[in-house]
Scaffold this active site. Structure first.
Site, PDB file in Angstrom:
ATOM      1  N   ARG A 339       0.798  -1.229   0.000  1.00 35.06           N
ATOM      2  CA  ARG A 339       0.000   0.000   0.000  1.00 35.06           C
ATOM      3  C   ARG A 339       0.827   1.274   0.000  1.00 35.06           C
ATOM      4  O   ARG A 339       0.485   2.243  -0.672  1.00 35.06           O
ATOM      5  CB  ARG A 339      -0.893  -0.006   1.245  1.00 35.06           C
ATOM      6  CG  ARG A 339      -1.902  -1.084   1.142  1.00 35.06           C
ATOM      7  CD  ARG A 339      -2.714  -1.222   2.394  1.00 35.06           C
ATOM      8  NE  ARG A 339      -3.704  -2.255   2.166  1.00 35.06           N
ATOM      9  CZ  ARG A 339      -4.571  -2.665   3.063  1.00 35.06           C
ATOM     10  NH1 ARG A 339      -4.578  -2.142   4.274  1.00 35.06           N
ATOM     11  NH2 ARG A 339      -5.441  -3.600   2.768  1.00 35.06           N
ATOM     12  N   GLU A 434      -5.574  -3.312  16.814  1.00 35.07           N
ATOM     13  CA  GLU A 434      -4.972  -2.108  16.222  1.00 35.07           C
ATOM     14  C   GLU A 434      -4.472  -1.138  17.287  1.00 35.07           C
ATOM     15  O   GLU A 434      -3.631  -0.281  17.016  1.00 35.07           O
ATOM     16  CB  GLU A 434      -5.992  -1.433  15.285  1.00 35.07           C
ATOM     17  CG  GLU A 434      -5.349  -0.385  14.403  1.00 35.07           C
ATOM     18  CD  GLU A 434      -6.283   0.195  13.342  1.00 35.07           C
ATOM     19  OE1 GLU A 434      -7.304  -0.437  13.011  1.00 35.07           O
ATOM     20  OE2 GLU A 434      -5.979   1.296  12.857  1.00 35.07           O
TER      21      GLU A 434
HETATM   22  C1  FAD Z   1     -12.889   0.369   5.609  1.00 36.99           C
HETATM   23  C2  FAD Z   1     -11.881  -0.571   6.211  1.00 36.99           C
HETATM   24  C3  FAD Z   1     -11.689  -1.824   5.643  1.00 36.99           C
HETATM   25  C4  FAD Z   1     -10.756  -2.698   6.183  1.00 36.99           C
HETATM   26  N1  FAD Z   1     -10.570  -3.916   5.608  1.00 36.99           N
HETATM   27  C5  FAD Z   1      -9.674  -4.777   6.132  1.00 36.99           C
HETATM   28  C6  FAD Z   1      -9.471  -6.064   5.571  1.00 36.99           C
HETATM   29  O1  FAD Z   1     -10.106  -6.447   4.598  1.00 36.99           O
HETATM   30  N2  FAD Z   1      -8.565  -6.879   6.149  1.00 36.99           N
HETATM   31  C7  FAD Z   1      -7.830  -6.511   7.237  1.00 36.99           C
HETATM   32  O2  FAD Z   1      -7.025  -7.297   7.728  1.00 36.99           O
HETATM   33  N3  FAD Z   1      -8.021  -5.299   7.816  1.00 36.99           N
HETATM   34  C8  FAD Z   1      -8.915  -4.429   7.298  1.00 36.99           C
HETATM   35  N4  FAD Z   1      -9.088  -3.202   7.861  1.00 36.99           N
HETATM   36  C9  FAD Z   1      -8.445  -2.907   9.153  1.00 36.99           C
HETATM   37  C10 FAD Z   1      -9.223  -3.599  10.275  1.00 36.99           C
HETATM   38  O3  FAD Z   1     -10.595  -3.534   9.998  1.00 36.99           O
HETATM   39  C11 FAD Z   1      -8.979  -2.981  11.650  1.00 36.99           C
HETATM   40  O4  FAD Z   1      -7.619  -2.778  11.861  1.00 36.99           O
HETATM   41  C12 FAD Z   1      -9.488  -3.924  12.733  1.00 36.99           C
HETATM   42  O5  FAD Z   1     -10.819  -4.295  12.482  1.00 36.99           O
HETATM   43  C13 FAD Z   1      -9.385  -3.283  14.114  1.00 36.99           C
HETATM   44  O6  FAD Z   1      -9.961  -4.163  15.032  1.00 36.99           O
HETATM   45  P1  FAD Z   1      -9.890  -3.863  16.589  1.00 36.99           P
HETATM   46  O7  FAD Z   1     -10.632  -4.967  17.246  1.00 36.99           O
HETATM   47  O8  FAD Z   1      -8.482  -3.646  16.987  1.00 36.99           O
HETATM   48  O9  FAD Z   1     -10.637  -2.465  16.785  1.00 36.99           O
HETATM   49  P2  FAD Z   1     -12.113  -1.958  16.366  1.00 36.99           P
HETATM   50  O10 FAD Z   1     -12.831  -2.901  15.501  1.00 36.99           O
HETATM   51  O11 FAD Z   1     -11.904  -0.558  15.893  1.00 36.99           O
HETATM   52  O12 FAD Z   1     -12.888  -1.935  17.718  1.00 36.99           O
HETATM   53  C14 FAD Z   1     -12.645  -0.976  18.719  1.00 36.99           C
HETATM   54  C15 FAD Z   1     -13.584  -1.227  19.850  1.00 36.99           C
HETATM   55  O13 FAD Z   1     -13.178  -0.441  20.959  1.00 36.99           O
HETATM   56  C16 FAD Z   1     -14.280   0.252  21.486  1.00 36.99           C
HETATM   57  N5  FAD Z   1     -13.762   1.466  22.111  1.00 36.99           N
HETATM   58  C17 FAD Z   1     -12.815   2.308  21.634  1.00 36.99           C
HETATM   59  N6  FAD Z   1     -12.585   3.292  22.514  1.00 36.99           N
HETATM   60  C18 FAD Z   1     -13.384   3.063  23.553  1.00 36.99           C
HETATM   61  C19 FAD Z   1     -13.587   3.726  24.774  1.00 36.99           C
HETATM   62  N7  FAD Z   1     -12.908   4.824  25.109  1.00 36.99           N
HETATM   63  N8  FAD Z   1     -14.506   3.222  25.627  1.00 36.99           N
HETATM   64  C20 FAD Z   1     -15.224   2.100  25.325  1.00 36.99           C
HETATM   65  N9  FAD Z   1     -15.038   1.422  24.177  1.00 36.99           N
HETATM   66  C21 FAD Z   1     -14.138   1.903  23.309  1.00 36.99           C
HETATM   67  C22 FAD Z   1     -15.217   0.461  20.336  1.00 36.99           C
HETATM   68  O14 FAD Z   1     -16.526   0.659  20.804  1.00 36.99           O
HETATM   69  C23 FAD Z   1     -15.037  -0.861  19.583  1.00 36.99           C
HETATM   70  O15 FAD Z   1     -15.879  -1.827  20.164  1.00 36.99           O
HETATM   71  C24 FAD Z   1      -9.999  -2.311   7.311  1.00 36.99           C
HETATM   72  C25 FAD Z   1     -10.198  -1.047   7.877  1.00 36.99           C
HETATM   73  C26 FAD Z   1     -11.115  -0.175   7.311  1.00 36.99           C
HETATM   74  C27 FAD Z   1     -11.228   1.195   7.872  1.00 36.99           C
END
Ligand code: FAD
Length: 645
Positions: A339, A434
């Site tokens: 990317r 992330e």
């Molecule tokens: C449009 C898009 C498409 C993507 N496609 C891909 C893909 O095809 N393949 C791939 O590998 N990656 C992809 N990514 C990246 C990937 O989706 C993310 O990196 C990943 O889903 C992050 O997961 P996570 O569980 O770390 O956080 P998130 O899914 O962002 O979840 C964060 C959680 O924390 C909670 N939270 C945050 N702050 C607080 C707070 N202060 N108090 C209470 N709760 C809080 C939120 O409510 C949520 O439940 C994509 C990203 C985007 C933007």
């Protein structure tokens, strides 16, 4: 030492095992302390976040017998931002028999990250990747299948094999439903206490250990303190510091930033991923950008007109007057270069005046060849929902005219520093998905975020947190002054934000901050630009605290108040990102310093000086953050110039 930061002592990942890389994780797991099933019931773990990382961790910890308290700010755990993920998830299954292996996934990821990730972590990630697919299939995740019934694969950038598992263009949604159902089972059994619409606004640290959080009920405004034996942050990335990004509008840094202010080091904040295939910005009214999945580069060909200023419709430009620049410059990987490389190449052709669409900020992603070769039906089956999304947003039919795409902020490789156990520098505070500084170095390969989030949540954290919890349960802290202090900090901040009663909206500040970041800390960074940005951010932050207008009260649903708190934290993060980008006088992955490039415009690393993780400690009384360096060692994949030619 500089005007902007202090130099601190080096740090090391003391939890990391050594010996042959293939057996490190196995040996580490074996040497970790266990907690017997009866004792697990006496231990409570707070998990902030219900995306793929938090959802999978909460379900797995509860299944193991721990008591889990789970928090998210959405109205349902299954609305976490992970649901937006489109393209797929990597795993070294080698179903295609195309030469893939755990070692190759490890190699591709270390190289793809431009040699700025830890080898031990990346190897572990590659080795558990295959388990993730088995776990998800067992849960019923409907991965795409080939005619014969086997799981299908496609390719993503930075690799020459097909190892990406997918469910049309909704892989994140299907994986999240799997994790969510596993959570729901445990909610039903009473092992997970689910608190949707609750925002963590502070971390509670007692005797140096993370012991709880302060949360605000976003519907009633009630502030409560919540206690546990360990806290897990799975709160996602901070790309929205740029205001416009592909992230869900709610994504923010507050949970991580509050922990950072309490002593957790923040690593590599400047490593931002700019995704090459997004729908170009269409005007100043816009508050969000839309991703067109990288999977489209499997079949779509990227091009611009050969001549500067060619304004003809794409269909009127003959083949020999088109420049398929990725195929030309990078023949080995073609349209599937990583990317960072594809984004910079798009920027370069647009800077030359060969961009297409309004303002010349776009390049074509053309499916004419694929439709001719495979037929429209086959293309529709693979990418139908993405094409439909594109058509609805732009009013153009991508089956008939090429898509127009441009790079946009997408993912943040930086995050809270964690050791091999995924534990931050605050004992008892674990960070996954992330939100941690992760295994992707300076550039994440496509389809590797879902892999990392689920690896952390299903397989790594549940095996490392035991080692910490084995010393628990920890003493009751409800009367500890640190608890009242944390709560008071939250209340005072809310009161302050509400009392300014100025004349500028939160969004107007956020938008301006985003412009500064995109201009000076975006796809290309310079010493001069970053220094300027730091001054601008400081000025804007001061203005924010004088002039922001937050209508309503704290005792009600108040989205302006929520946003104001998040933007206030973005200001502090933005400054640190610029300082980090300024101090790293090299180009690597998503961090491109204009002063450090090869004669043909590629990123030029300086391994002798910068082969380290930059882990930042929150500003001391001097107002300056302190930089701690964790040296990176490469025993297996030796740093070389990253070439995709
Ligand atoms: C449009 C898009 C498409 C993507 N496609 C891909 C893909 O095809 N393949 C791939 O590998 N990656 C992809 N990514 C990246 C990937 O989706 C993310 O990196 C990943 O889903 C992050 O997961 P996570 O569980 O770390 O956080 P998130 O899914 O962002 O979840 C964060 C959680 O924390 C909670 N939270 C945050 N702050 C607080 C707070 N202060 N108090 C209470 N709760 C809080 C939120 O409510 C949520 O439940 C994509 C990203 C985007 C933007």
């Amino acid at each position: 030492m500089s005007d902007l930061w202090n130099d601190g002592d080096p740090i090391a990942d003391t939890a990391a095992p050594d010996g042959p890389i293939e057996t490190r994780w196995e040996r580490h797991r074996f040497s970790a302390k266990l907690v017997n099933p009866a004792n697990r019931r006496k231990l409570t773990v707070i998990v902030v976040g219900t995306g793929l990382a938090g959802g999978s961790a909460a379900a797995t910890l509860a299944e193991a017998g721990y008591r889990v308290k789970s928090y998210c700010y959405q109205d349902s755990p299954r609305r976490a931002h992970s649901i937006a993920a489109q393209g797929g998830i990597n795993a070294a299954k080698n179903y295609r028999n195309d030469g893939d292996s755990v070692y190759r996934l490890f190699y591709d990821t270390v190289k793809g990250g431009d040699f700025r990730a830890r080898e031990s972590n990346v190897y572990r990630l590659a080795s558990v990747s295959a388990n993730i697919i088995d776990q998800c299939v067992a849960q019923g995740v409907p991965f795409a299948r080939e005619y014969g019934g086997l799981l299908d694969n496609r390719s993503f950038g930075g690799t020459q094999v097909s190892r990406t598992f997918y469910a049309r263009g909704q892989t994140g949604q299907q994986l999240l439903l799997g994790a969510y159902q596993a959570m729901e089972r445990q909610i039903g059994l009473g092992n997970i206490e689910m608190n949707a619409r609750h925002e963590m606004l502070e971390l509670i640290v007692v005797d140096g250990k993370a012991r709880g959080i302060v949360v605000r009920d976003m519907v009633t405004g009630e502030i409560t303190t919540e206690f546990a034996d360990a806290v897990v942050l799975a709160s996602g990335g901070y790309g929205n510091v740029f205001f416009l990004s592909t992230n869900a509008k709610g994504c923010n840094v507050t949970a991580s930033w509050r922990a950072h202010r309490k002593g957790a080091l923040f690593a590599n904040p400047c490593y931002t991923q700019i995704h090459p295939t997004c729908i170009p910005e269409s005007g100043t009214h816009q508050s969000k950008l839309t991703l067109m999945s990288e999977s489209l580069r499997n079949d779509g060909r990227v091009w611009v007109p050969l001549s500067v200023g060619d304004k003809r419709a794409p269909g009127d430009i003959p083949e020999d007057e088109r420049d398929y620049y990725l195929e030309r410059i990078y023949p080995a990987f073609g349209n599937l270069v990583p990317r960072d490389i594809a984004s910079r190449a798009a920027k370069n052709v647009c800077d030359e005046g060969r961009g297409v669409g309004p303002g010349g900020l776009g390049v074509y992603l053309d499916f004419a060849d694929a439709i001719g070769r495979l037929g429209r039906k086959a293309v529709e089956a693979k990418y139908g929902n993405l094409f439909e999304m594109y058509q609805r947003i732009t009013g153009e039919d991508p089956y008939e005219v090429p898509m127009r795409i441009y790079p946009a902020v997408h993912y943040t490789m930086g995050g809270l520093w964690v050791d091999y156990n995924l534990q931050s520098t605050i004992p008892g505070l674990f960070v996954i998905g992330e939100a941690n500084f992760s295994d992707h170095g300076a550039n994440r390969l496509g389809a590797s975020a879902l892999m990392q989030g689920l690896a952390d949540g299903y397989f790594v954290l549940p095996n490392t947190i035991n080692n910490y919890l084995a010393a628990g349960p920890f003493p009751d802290i409800s009367e500890n002054p640190a608890v009242a202090e944390a709560r008071a900090t939250v209340e005072e901040r809310i009161t302050k934000l509400l009392s300014i009663d100025g004349d500028r909206t939160v969004d107007s500040f956020h938008r301006e901050l985003g412009h500064i970041m995109w201009e000076y800390c975006g796809m290309e960074r310079t010493e001069e630009g970053l220094s300027k940005a730091i001054g601008l951010i400081r000025g804007l932050r001061d203005e924010f605290w004088q002039r922001v207008k937050v209508p309503g009260t704290g005792e009600q649903l108040n989205q302006n108040l929520e946003k104001a708190g998040r933007v206030a934290d973005f200001f502090e993060l933005a400054e640190l990102m610029c300082i980090d980008a300024l101090h790293r006088r090299e180009s690597c992955g998503g961090h491109f310093r204009a002063e450090s490039q090869t004669p043909d415009g590629e990123a030029l690393r300086h391994d002798d000086e910068f082969s380290y993780v930059a882990a930042w400690q929150y500003a001391d009384e001097s107002g300056k953050p302190t930089l701690h360096k964790e040296q990176l060692e490469f025993e297996y994949v030796h740093p070389s110039t990253r070439s995709y030619k």
